[in-house]
Motif scaffolding. Structure first.
Motif, PDB file in Angstrom:
ATOM      1  N   LYS A   1     -10.230  76.903 -21.140  1.00 24.44           N
ATOM      2  CA  LYS A   1     -10.870  77.253 -20.532  1.00 24.44           C
ATOM      3  C   LYS A   1     -11.845  75.821 -19.395  1.00 24.44           C
ATOM      4  O   LYS A   1     -11.975  74.198 -19.902  1.00 24.44           O
ATOM      5  N   MET A   2     -11.857  76.281 -18.066  1.00 21.44           N
ATOM      6  CA  MET A   2     -12.464  74.530 -17.057  1.00 21.44           C
ATOM      7  C   MET A   2     -13.543  75.013 -16.836  1.00 21.44           C
ATOM      8  O   MET A   2     -14.203  75.936 -16.360  1.00 21.44           O
ATOM      9  N   ILE A   3     -13.897  73.664 -16.407  1.00 16.67           N
ATOM     10  CA  ILE A   3     -15.421  73.942 -16.114  1.00 16.67           C
ATOM     11  C   ILE A   3     -15.383  72.692 -15.382  1.00 16.67           C
ATOM     12  O   ILE A   3     -14.843  72.088 -15.115  1.00 16.67           O
ATOM     13  N   GLU A   4     -16.609  72.806 -14.019  1.00 19.51           N
ATOM     14  CA  GLU A   4     -16.502  71.792 -13.238  1.00 19.51           C
ATOM     15  C   GLU A   4     -17.833  70.979 -13.568  1.00 19.51           C
ATOM     16  O   GLU A   4     -18.899  71.457 -13.531  1.00 19.51           O
ATOM     17  N   VAL A   5     -18.387  69.017 -12.932  1.00 21.04           N
ATOM     18  CA  VAL A   5     -19.031  68.470 -13.255  1.00 21.04           C
ATOM     19  C   VAL A   5     -19.382  67.662 -12.271  1.00 21.04           C
ATOM     20  O   VAL A   5     -18.497  67.618 -11.762  1.00 21.04           O
ATOM     21  N   SER A   6     -19.826  66.707 -11.852  1.00 22.34           N
ATOM     22  CA  SER A   6     -20.190  66.340 -10.424  1.00 22.34           C
ATOM     23  C   SER A   6     -19.063  64.893 -10.890  1.00 22.34           C
ATOM     24  O   SER A   6     -19.482  64.818 -11.922  1.00 22.34           O
ATOM     25  N   PRO A   7     -18.124  64.636 -10.162  1.00 21.87           N
ATOM     26  CA  PRO A   7     -17.059  63.421  -9.948  1.00 21.87           C
ATOM     27  C   PRO A   7     -17.649  62.391 -10.728  1.00 21.87           C
ATOM     28  O   PRO A   7     -16.957  61.755 -11.521  1.00 21.87           O
ATOM     29  N   VAL A   8     -18.835  62.213 -10.337  1.00 32.69           N
ATOM     30  CA  VAL A   8     -20.063  61.069  -9.994  1.00 32.69           C
ATOM     31  C   VAL A   8     -19.962  60.846 -11.796  1.00 32.69           C
ATOM     32  O   VAL A   8     -21.166  59.721 -11.841  1.00 32.69           O
ATOM     33  N   LYS A   9     -20.344  61.941 -12.191  1.00 35.29           N
ATOM     34  CA  LYS A   9     -20.974  62.250 -13.592  1.00 35.29           C
ATOM     35  C   LYS A   9     -19.906  62.054 -14.963  1.00 35.29           C
ATOM     36  O   LYS A   9     -20.620  61.241 -16.241  1.00 35.29           O
ATOM     37  N   ILE A  10     -18.586  61.629 -13.918  1.00 32.21           N
ATOM     38  CA  ILE A  10     -17.506  61.492 -15.406  1.00 32.21           C
ATOM     39  C   ILE A  10     -17.610  60.161 -15.946  1.00 32.21           C
ATOM     40  O   ILE A  10     -17.211  60.519 -16.986  1.00 32.21           O
ATOM     41  N   PRO A  11     -17.827  59.023 -15.666  1.00 33.11           N
ATOM     42  CA  PRO A  11     -17.864  57.922 -16.292  1.00 33.11           C
ATOM     43  C   PRO A  11     -18.817  57.998 -17.477  1.00 33.11           C
ATOM     44  O   PRO A  11     -18.245  57.748 -18.715  1.00 33.11           O
ATOM     45  N   ARG A  12     -19.562  58.786 -17.310  1.00 29.24           N
ATOM     46  CA  ARG A  12     -20.720  59.338 -18.328  1.00 29.24           C
ATOM     47  C   ARG A  12     -20.103  60.243 -19.410  1.00 29.24           C
ATOM     48  O   ARG A  12     -20.184  59.662 -20.746  1.00 29.24           O
ATOM     49  N   VAL A  13     -19.448  61.202 -18.746  1.00 28.25           N
ATOM     50  CA  VAL A  13     -18.801  61.926 -19.652  1.00 28.25           C
ATOM     51  C   VAL A  13     -17.736  61.211 -20.499  1.00 28.25           C
ATOM     52  O   VAL A  13     -17.491  62.002 -21.721  1.00 28.25           O
ATOM     53  N   ILE A  14     -17.100  60.794 -20.398  1.00 31.67           N
ATOM     54  CA  ILE A  14     -15.631  60.107 -20.728  1.00 31.67           C
ATOM     55  C   ILE A  14     -16.606  58.705 -21.653  1.00 31.67           C
ATOM     56  O   ILE A  14     -16.056  58.472 -22.943  1.00 31.67           O
ATOM     57  N   GLY A  15     -17.603  58.218 -20.957  1.00 31.18           N
ATOM     58  CA  GLY A  15     -18.670  56.736 -22.276  1.00 31.18           C
ATOM     59  C   GLY A  15     -17.545  55.116 -21.779  1.00 31.18           C
ATOM     60  O   GLY A  15     -16.112  55.344 -21.614  1.00 31.18           O
ATOM     61  N   LYS A  16     -18.230  54.289 -22.323  1.00 32.64           N
ATOM     62  CA  LYS A  16     -17.545  53.022 -22.515  1.00 32.64           C
ATOM     63  C   LYS A  16     -16.518  53.146 -23.314  1.00 32.64           C
ATOM     64  O   LYS A  16     -16.880  53.624 -25.297  1.00 32.64           O
ATOM     65  N   LYS A  17     -15.062  52.805 -23.495  1.00 26.65           N
ATOM     66  CA  LYS A  17     -14.510  52.814 -24.666  1.00 26.65           C
ATOM     67  C   LYS A  17     -13.805  54.641 -24.702  1.00 26.65           C
ATOM     68  O   LYS A  17     -13.261  54.462 -26.309  1.00 26.65           O
ATOM     69  N   ASN A  18     -13.712  55.623 -24.421  1.00 23.09           N
ATOM     70  CA  ASN A  18     -13.534  57.222 -24.668  1.00 23.09           C
ATOM     71  C   ASN A  18     -15.271  57.445 -25.580  1.00 23.09           C
ATOM     72  O   ASN A  18     -14.813  58.079 -26.641  1.00 23.09           O
ATOM     73  N   SER A  19     -16.016  56.191 -25.512  1.00 25.88           N
ATOM     74  CA  SER A  19     -16.899  56.863 -27.164  1.00 25.88           C
ATOM     75  C   SER A  19     -17.680  58.277 -26.781  1.00 25.88           C
ATOM     76  O   SER A  19     -17.604  59.398 -27.931  1.00 25.88           O
TER      77      SER A  19
ATOM     78  N   VAL B   1     -18.716  72.763 -24.349  1.00 24.97           N
ATOM     79  CA  VAL B   1     -19.347  72.949 -22.521  1.00 24.97           C
ATOM     80  C   VAL B   1     -20.823  72.448 -23.014  1.00 24.97           C
ATOM     81  O   VAL B   1     -21.280  71.839 -22.117  1.00 24.97           O
ATOM     82  N   ARG B   2     -21.395  72.578 -23.459  1.00 23.81           N
ATOM     83  CA  ARG B   2     -23.159  72.613 -23.732  1.00 23.81           C
ATOM     84  C   ARG B   2     -23.026  70.601 -23.535  1.00 23.81           C
ATOM     85  O   ARG B   2     -24.357  70.203 -23.715  1.00 23.81           O
ATOM     86  N   ALA B   3     -22.124  70.231 -24.567  1.00 20.65           N
ATOM     87  CA  ALA B   3     -22.411  68.698 -24.650  1.00 20.65           C
ATOM     88  C   ALA B   3     -22.140  67.969 -23.685  1.00 20.65           C
ATOM     89  O   ALA B   3     -22.827  67.513 -23.355  1.00 20.65           O
ATOM     90  N   ILE B   4     -21.630  68.525 -23.092  1.00 21.66           N
ATOM     91  CA  ILE B   4     -21.009  68.043 -21.051  1.00 21.66           C
ATOM     92  C   ILE B   4     -21.874  68.020 -19.841  1.00 21.66           C
ATOM     93  O   ILE B   4     -22.563  67.537 -19.929  1.00 21.66           O
ATOM     94  N   GLN B   5     -22.611  69.529 -20.677  1.00 18.49           N
ATOM     95  CA  GLN B   5     -23.627  69.780 -19.405  1.00 18.49           C
ATOM     96  C   GLN B   5     -24.539  68.779 -19.650  1.00 18.49           C
ATOM     97  O   GLN B   5     -25.320  69.091 -18.951  1.00 18.49           O
ATOM     98  N   LYS B   6     -24.781  68.174 -20.879  1.00 17.02           N
ATOM     99  CA  LYS B   6     -26.471  67.418 -21.375  1.00 17.02           C
ATOM    100  C   LYS B   6     -25.717  66.630 -20.811  1.00 17.02           C
ATOM    101  O   LYS B   6     -26.713  66.183 -20.455  1.00 17.02           O
ATOM    102  N   VAL B   7     -24.708  66.093 -21.060  1.00 17.70           N
ATOM    103  CA  VAL B   7     -24.319  64.641 -20.295  1.00 17.70           C
ATOM    104  C   VAL B   7     -24.180  65.101 -18.955  1.00 17.70           C
ATOM    105  O   VAL B   7     -25.177  63.381 -18.505  1.00 17.70           O
ATOM    106  N   GLU B   8     -24.112  65.640 -18.222  1.00 20.32           N
ATOM    107  CA  GLU B   8     -24.100  65.511 -16.313  1.00 20.32           C
ATOM    108  C   GLU B   8     -25.913  65.513 -16.800  1.00 20.32           C
ATOM    109  O   GLU B   8     -26.346  65.157 -15.258  1.00 20.32           O
ATOM    110  N   GLN B   9     -26.661  65.901 -16.705  1.00 19.95           N
ATOM    111  CA  GLN B   9     -27.888  67.308 -16.634  1.00 19.95           C
ATOM    112  C   GLN B   9     -28.798  65.478 -16.930  1.00 19.95           C
ATOM    113  O   GLN B   9     -30.160  65.038 -16.579  1.00 19.95           O
TER     114      GLN B   9
END
Length: 202
Positions: A122-140, A172-180
């Motif tokens: 499944k593919m979802i889309e989030v705001s590109p500028v939120k991607i660093p937060r989804v990845i986290g420091k050192k992929n945490s 999906v829900r966890a990633i959306q929580k990070v984005e929001q």
């Protein structure tokens, strides 16, 4: 400590190159609403479009099959080119691919390499500028989500995220929580508690 900075707000009394900022009269100001790390002196934009950069990994969709290769859509109204010589796989229209940006020229033409097909997910889309937060420091952040959901996750810097296996709905829900809640301090702890609560409710 993180704080929200608004467009036009001064970030530094010195000229510093940071995402989402501009320099005026030797000082640095926010160009878009951003999250500013006062300790690390870093700015993370919370809005904006994707600007391709060499070495970025992206998730794209094959939108045209040509004799010499493939046009890959990597953002709204923005395509990149993958030479047939740069991939061992043969792709079809509509295939989802994970690839690396090899080059971005002076007119923003993008060449891809190291492409692989992503299937059965499944593919979802989030705001590109939120991607660093989804990845986290050192992929945490993404590693914590993967450990909890057992999903396979591929994150594109262009804001597209592909996942398969495990608990995709929870992923999906966890990633959306990070984005929001990307602007909220203590985000890692909040997402960790969310995942733990979901595990206990099963």
């Amino acid at each position: 400590m993180n704080k929200i900075i608004l467009p036009g707000e001064k970030v530094s009394d010195k000229p510093e190159q940071m995402p989402g900022t501009y320099i005026h009269d030797g000082k640095t100001y926010a160009d878009v609403i951003s999250l500013y790390d006062e300790e690390g002196k870093k700015s993370v934009p919370l809005e904006g479009m994707y600007l391709p950069r060499a070495e970025d990994y992206i998730v794209g969709v094959v939108c045209d099959v040509r004799f010499a290769g493939y046009n890959i859509n990597i953002a709204p109204s923005f395509n990149a080119f993958l030479s047939g010589r740069e991939s061992r796989d043969k792709f079809e229209l509509g295939d989802v691919v994970f690839a690396k940006i090899a080059e971005v020229d002076e007119v923003n033409s993008v060449a891809l390499t190291d492409a692989r097909r992503l299937t059965g997910g499944k593919m979802i889309e989030v705001s590109p500028v939120k991607i660093p937060r989804v990845i986290g420091k050192k992929n945490s952040m993404v590693n914590m989500i993967i450990d909890s959901t057992k999903s396979e996750v591929y994150i594109g810097r262009n804001g597209r995220i592909w996942m398969s296996g495990g608990d995709i709905e929870l992923t999906v829900r966890a990633i959306q929580k990070v984005e929001q809640e990307a602007h909220v301090s203590g985000l890692t702890d909040r997402v960790k508690k969310f995942l733990e609560d979901e595990a206990e409710s099963e």
